[in-house]
Design an enzyme around this catalytic site. Structure first.
Site, PDB file in Angstrom:
ATOM      1  N   PRO A  38       0.828  -1.219   0.000  1.00 42.95           N
ATOM      2  CA  PRO A  38       0.000   0.000   0.000  1.00 42.95           C
ATOM      3  C   PRO A  38       0.857   1.262   0.000  1.00 42.95           C
ATOM      4  CG  PRO A  38      -0.049  -1.057   2.171  1.00 42.95           C
ATOM      5  CD  PRO A  38       0.734  -1.959   1.267  1.00 42.95           C
ATOM      6  N   ASP A  39       0.317   2.348  -0.567  1.00 39.49           N
ATOM      7  CA  ASP A  39       1.043   3.618  -0.468  1.00 39.49           C
ATOM      8  C   ASP A  39       0.660   4.297   0.843  1.00 39.49           C
ATOM      9  OD1 ASP A  39      -1.414   4.772  -0.947  1.00 39.49           O
ATOM     10  OD2 ASP A  39      -0.895   5.671  -2.868  1.00 39.49           O
ATOM     11  N   PHE A  40       1.011   5.556   0.999  1.00 35.34           N
ATOM     12  CA  PHE A  40       0.789   6.230   2.279  1.00 35.34           C
ATOM     13  C   PHE A  40      -0.485   7.064   2.286  1.00 35.34           C
ATOM     14  CE2 PHE A  40       5.273   5.447   1.792  1.00 35.34           C
ATOM     15  CZ  PHE A  40       5.620   4.921   3.019  1.00 35.34           C
ATOM     16  N   ARG A  41      -0.641   7.909   1.259  1.00 37.25           N
ATOM     17  CA  ARG A  41      -1.641   8.974   1.345  1.00 37.25           C
ATOM     18  C   ARG A  41      -2.891   8.753   0.512  1.00 37.25           C
ATOM     19  NH1 ARG A  41       3.346  10.804   1.851  1.00 37.25           N
ATOM     20  NH2 ARG A  41       3.808  11.968   3.745  1.00 37.25           N
ATOM     21  N   ASN A 113      11.063   4.864  -2.020  1.00 42.85           N
ATOM     22  CA  ASN A 113      10.592   3.564  -1.540  1.00 42.85           C
ATOM     23  C   ASN A 113      11.703   2.791  -0.843  1.00 42.85           C
ATOM     24  OD1 ASN A 113       8.320   4.416  -2.802  1.00 42.85           O
ATOM     25  ND2 ASN A 113       8.472   3.010  -4.539  1.00 42.85           N
ATOM     26  N   ASP A 115      11.333  -0.539  -0.274  1.00 41.69           N
ATOM     27  CA  ASP A 115      11.055  -1.964  -0.520  1.00 41.69           C
ATOM     28  C   ASP A 115      12.115  -2.658  -1.373  1.00 41.69           C
ATOM     29  OD1 ASP A 115      10.473  -1.072  -3.168  1.00 41.69           O
ATOM     30  OD2 ASP A 115       8.343  -0.841  -2.664  1.00 41.69           O
ATOM     31  N   HIS A 132      15.131   7.438   1.096  1.00 39.13           N
ATOM     32  CA  HIS A 132      14.625   7.162   2.438  1.00 39.13           C
ATOM     33  C   HIS A 132      15.141   5.828   2.973  1.00 39.13           C
ATOM     34  CE1 HIS A 132      11.066  10.147   1.611  1.00 39.13           C
ATOM     35  NE2 HIS A 132      12.227  10.748   1.775  1.00 39.13           N
TER      36      HIS A 132
END
Ligand code: OAD
Length: 277
Positions: A38-41, A113, A115, A132
């Site tokens: 899933p993304d964040f926003r 990302n 991941d 990040h």
């Protein structure tokens, strides 16, 4: 260079013209959604889920805030257990980035990302800036000792907070991701000056809500076309919109497939081959 048209056709023509030799990517969580992350926003994204479910969290963003993590790492690990437990495959968009590298068109892929799917898709480390950080290594927040991947995964998947393995320490272990309140990796700052080389910037699957990453968009030359690919219209207003910006509203995987088709030749075939591994 002016694009002949401010759409994907124009972008494809420009890439094919041979004048576009250095493509830069700025990627966000949207490119991993098709992988099942899933993304964040977005609605249904991580922050909404946390707002609804995690009573322990004062604010959803606290989950990625260092000071909060040091007090209470449990919510972070509750969310992470799914990521550590799953196996995720790169999406078509990740493979497209790899294809750009293969065709010697990719200068740098900047990603927010953690991941590691860009790397899994075959993008070389020296073309990748994980602004990040990444989940592929981890250190103790107290003594900075490394914890091996197996011990990390075992703890997180079984719902425990991973603790330092060094005798007498027992500090919380944190993956090497950048939390709010932490410095970005030096690779991020060291690579910014090279953005003047950009012939094309593709901004894909990011809300551009988090500086300093979002501000990279402003570092490319004024005559460098910037293409924003997102399922919803994203404003470049905060980083300085330009007349030449191209907005493509749509799914990133569909969009890169369309771009590969417009490139012609064996682009689409090769894209699928890379994606299918
Ligand atoms: P966001 O969740 O803020 O934005 C993801 C964007 O991707 C949204 O604008 C979606 O509309 C778009 N999107 C979703 N699915 C898509 C698809 N299939 N095709 C195209 N676009 C799609 O995620 P980021 O911008 O990556 O930072 O978030 C930036 C940072 O905020 C993260 O790195 C994280 C977070 O707090 C830290 O934890 C430090």
């Amino acid at each position: 260079p002016e694009l002949q048209s401010k759409d994907l056709e124009g972008v494809a023509q420009y890439i094919a013209s041979g004048k576009c030799k250095n493509i830069f990517i700025m990627a966000g969580a949207g490119i991993s959604r098709a992988a099942g992350i899933p993304d964040f926003r977005s609605p249904g994204g991580l922050y909404e889920t946390l707002r609804k479910s995690d009573v322990e969290l004062p604010r959803p963003l606290d989950i990625f805030t260092l000071s909060y993590f040091k007090k209470n790492p449990k919510p972070f690990y509750r969310v992470m257990s799914e990521l550590y437990g799953g196996t995720y495959r790169p999406t078509l968009t990740h493979s497209f980035i790899r294809l750009l590298e293969e065709r010697r068109l990719l200068n740098t892929c900047w990603t927010q990302n953690v991941d590691d799917l860009e790397r899994l898709a075959g993008v070389s480390s020296w073309r990748l800036v994980q602004a990040h950080g990444s989940l592929d290594s981890q250190h103790c927040t107290t003594c900075h000792a490394k914890l091996d991947d197996r011990a990390m995964k075992q703890a997180v998947v079984s719902g425990e907070v991973p603790l330092c393995a060094k005798p007498g320490c027992k500090g919380f272990v944190k993956p090497d991701v950048v939390m709010f309140g932490e410095a970005l990796p030096s690779k991020f700052w060291l690579n910014i000056p090279f953005m003047w080389r950009a012939d094309l910037l593709i901004i894909v699957g990011t809300s551009l809500a988090v500086p300093p990453f979002s501000q990279l968009a402003d570092r490319v030359p004024v005559n460098c076309p910037r293409v924003v690919i997102n399922t919803e219209p994203v404003s470049l207003w905060a980083v300085g919109a330009r007349e030449s910006d191209v907005k493509v509203v749509g799914d990133c995987d569909e969009t890169v497939r369309r771009l590969a088709q417009l490139m012609g030749g064996d682009w689409e075939e090769r894209l699928d081959a890379l994606w299918q591994g």
